[in-house]
Scaffold this active site. Structure first.
Site, mmCIF file in Angstrom:
data_model
loop_
_atom_site.group_PDB
_atom_site.id
_atom_site.type_symbol
_atom_site.label_atom_id
_atom_site.label_comp_id
_atom_site.label_asym_id
_atom_site.label_seq_id
_atom_site.Cartn_x
_atom_site.Cartn_y
_atom_site.Cartn_z
ATOM 1 N N CYS A 5 0.767 -1.277 -0.016
ATOM 2 C CA CYS A 5 -0.113 -0.154 0.069
ATOM 3 C C CYS A 5 0.915 1.273 0.014
ATOM 4 O O CYS A 5 0.676 2.175 -1.033
ATOM 5 C CB CYS A 5 -1.074 -0.085 1.213
ATOM 6 S SG CYS A 5 -0.385 0.147 2.786
ATOM 7 N N HIS B 161 -2.908 1.196 6.846
ATOM 8 C CA HIS B 161 -3.266 1.076 5.249
ATOM 9 C C HIS B 161 -3.430 2.598 4.757
ATOM 10 O O HIS B 161 -3.838 3.521 5.339
ATOM 11 C CB HIS B 161 -4.464 0.316 5.181
ATOM 12 C CG HIS B 161 -4.969 0.129 3.543
ATOM 13 N ND1 HIS B 161 -3.999 -0.674 2.993
ATOM 14 C CD2 HIS B 161 -5.660 0.452 2.794
ATOM 15 C CE1 HIS B 161 -4.207 -0.855 1.703
ATOM 16 N NE2 HIS B 161 -5.380 -0.075 1.707
ATOM 17 N N HIS C 150 -5.867 1.721 -4.519
ATOM 18 C CA HIS C 150 -4.740 1.399 -3.524
ATOM 19 C C HIS C 150 -4.353 -0.279 -3.860
ATOM 20 O O HIS C 150 -4.836 -0.950 -4.788
ATOM 21 C CB HIS C 150 -5.583 1.359 -2.552
ATOM 22 C CG HIS C 150 -6.687 0.339 -2.084
ATOM 23 N ND1 HIS C 150 -6.798 -0.253 -0.955
ATOM 24 C CD2 HIS C 150 -7.597 -0.075 -2.922
ATOM 25 C CE1 HIS C 150 -7.961 -1.018 -0.998
ATOM 26 N NE2 HIS C 150 -8.582 -0.980 -2.165
#
Length: 336
Positions: A251, A299, A311
């Site tokens: 991420c 995240h 993402h």
């Protein structure tokens, strides 16, 4: 008169069905019961195999444990890299200092050796036999000052060298600690990732490519537009923990890669990226902002507006566009 024989009663018969009939009935009832039980067992539903959605949910649950560990690993690795560079820079600075101090010490040692082994030098002898007391006194003062000055120079060199040695020692200790932390984190990652891989193998193989990015509307900086274009070009690329591109990402690796194309440097760690820009409210958020999730900031994605982001989700899920409402939003950061 003849005597009558005693009257014999006929043997009594049981009431109801004959014995043979009862036995047949019992056997039939046993057979019927067995058939009924067997039918019931056959009718009982077998334990159904988990569906794809159920397996996907299991993986997501495991991922909640894994992703913070991966980002912590990224943190330690980025710190380790920075501290190793600092250590190397200090080592380079220490080389001339060590050489200078060694030369100074050699010079002092050489003077002391000549004085004790060969006696006073010619310069010292000339001063001692001088008939001008003022000149001798002045020269002795000069020599004493020179010795003191030399002593101060040597002491200064050694002090600087010791300072850098102490700094390097601290850095070396820190690097050793971080290497141990990295090894511990890697062991945790492997442990959880083993379960992720087990569940992922149960998923059917698919070649469906995730949907691309929507058209970006509104006021967006040129850097943000470049970052969005770069990130969206990676849709479909696999998630690989620790990867920063160009063909696979985690991420924070994806957001780092996207903004690197725009000339903006981000650290490969969500916690650091959280502090590498200006925080904006959800109502102020616009395409190109970083959107973070979880109280531990485990995240991050690149916001595209209208409640969606691009993402790198997790192992088994490639880079894709999805809603930001799938997990708790921690906040938005504008880096351009």
């Amino acid at each position: 008169m003849a005597t009558m024989p005693p009257h014999r009663h006929a043997p009594s018969q049981p009431t109801g069905r004959p014995v043979g009939t009862r036995r047949v009935v019992r056997r039939l009832l046993t057979l019927v019961a067995a058939v009924a039980v067997g039918a019931g067992l056959l009718a009982a539903p077998a334990h159904a195999a988990p569906s794809v959605d159920e397996i996907d949910a299991q993986i997501d649950k495991q991922w909640e444990k894994l992703e913070p560990t991966i980002e912590q690993f990224n943190k330690v690795r980025s710190q380790l890299k920075a501290n190793q560079k600092k250590s190397a820079d200090l080592q380079k600075k220490m080389v001339p200092l060590e050489l200078e101090s060694a030369l100074a010490m050699n010079k002092v040692g050489d003077i002391a050796s000549r004085y004790y082994m060969q006696g006073p030098s010619q310069e010292m002898g000339a001063l001692l036999v001088s008939t001008t007391p003022g000149t001798l006194a002045e020269q002795l003062v000069i020599l004493d000052r020179l010795a003191q000055d030399q002593h101060r120079q040597i002491a200064g060199v050694l002090a600087v060298r010791d300072k850098y040695n102490a700094q390097k020692q601290k850095l070396d200790q820190l690097i050793a600690t971080e290497k141990r932390q990295q090894a511990d984190l890697d062991a945790k990652r492997k442990q959880i990732n083993a379960e992720i891989n087990r569940l992922t193998k149960m998923l059917p193989v698919t070649s469906i490519r995730p949907a691309g990015c929507p058209k970006i509307d509104g006021v967006v900086s040129s850097a943000a537009r470049t970052a969005i274009k770069t990130a969206c070009a990676q849709v479909g690329d696999p998630y690989v923990w620790g990867a920063t591109g160009p063909n696979s990402f985690d991420c924070s690796g994806l957001t780092q890669y996207a903004y690197k194309a725009a000339g903006i440097s981000l650290t490969h760690f969500t916690g650091a990226q959280w502090n590498e820009g200006r925080h904006v409210s959800r109502s102020e958020a616009r395409p190109g902002d970083l959107v973070f999730f979880g109280s531990d900031l485990h995240h991050v994605g690149l916001y595209l507006g209208n409640g969606v982001m691009v993402h790198a989700p997790r192992t088994g899920k490639p880079v894709q566009v999805s809603s930001i409402s799938t997990q708790p939003v921690a906040g938005f950061v504008r880096v351009s």
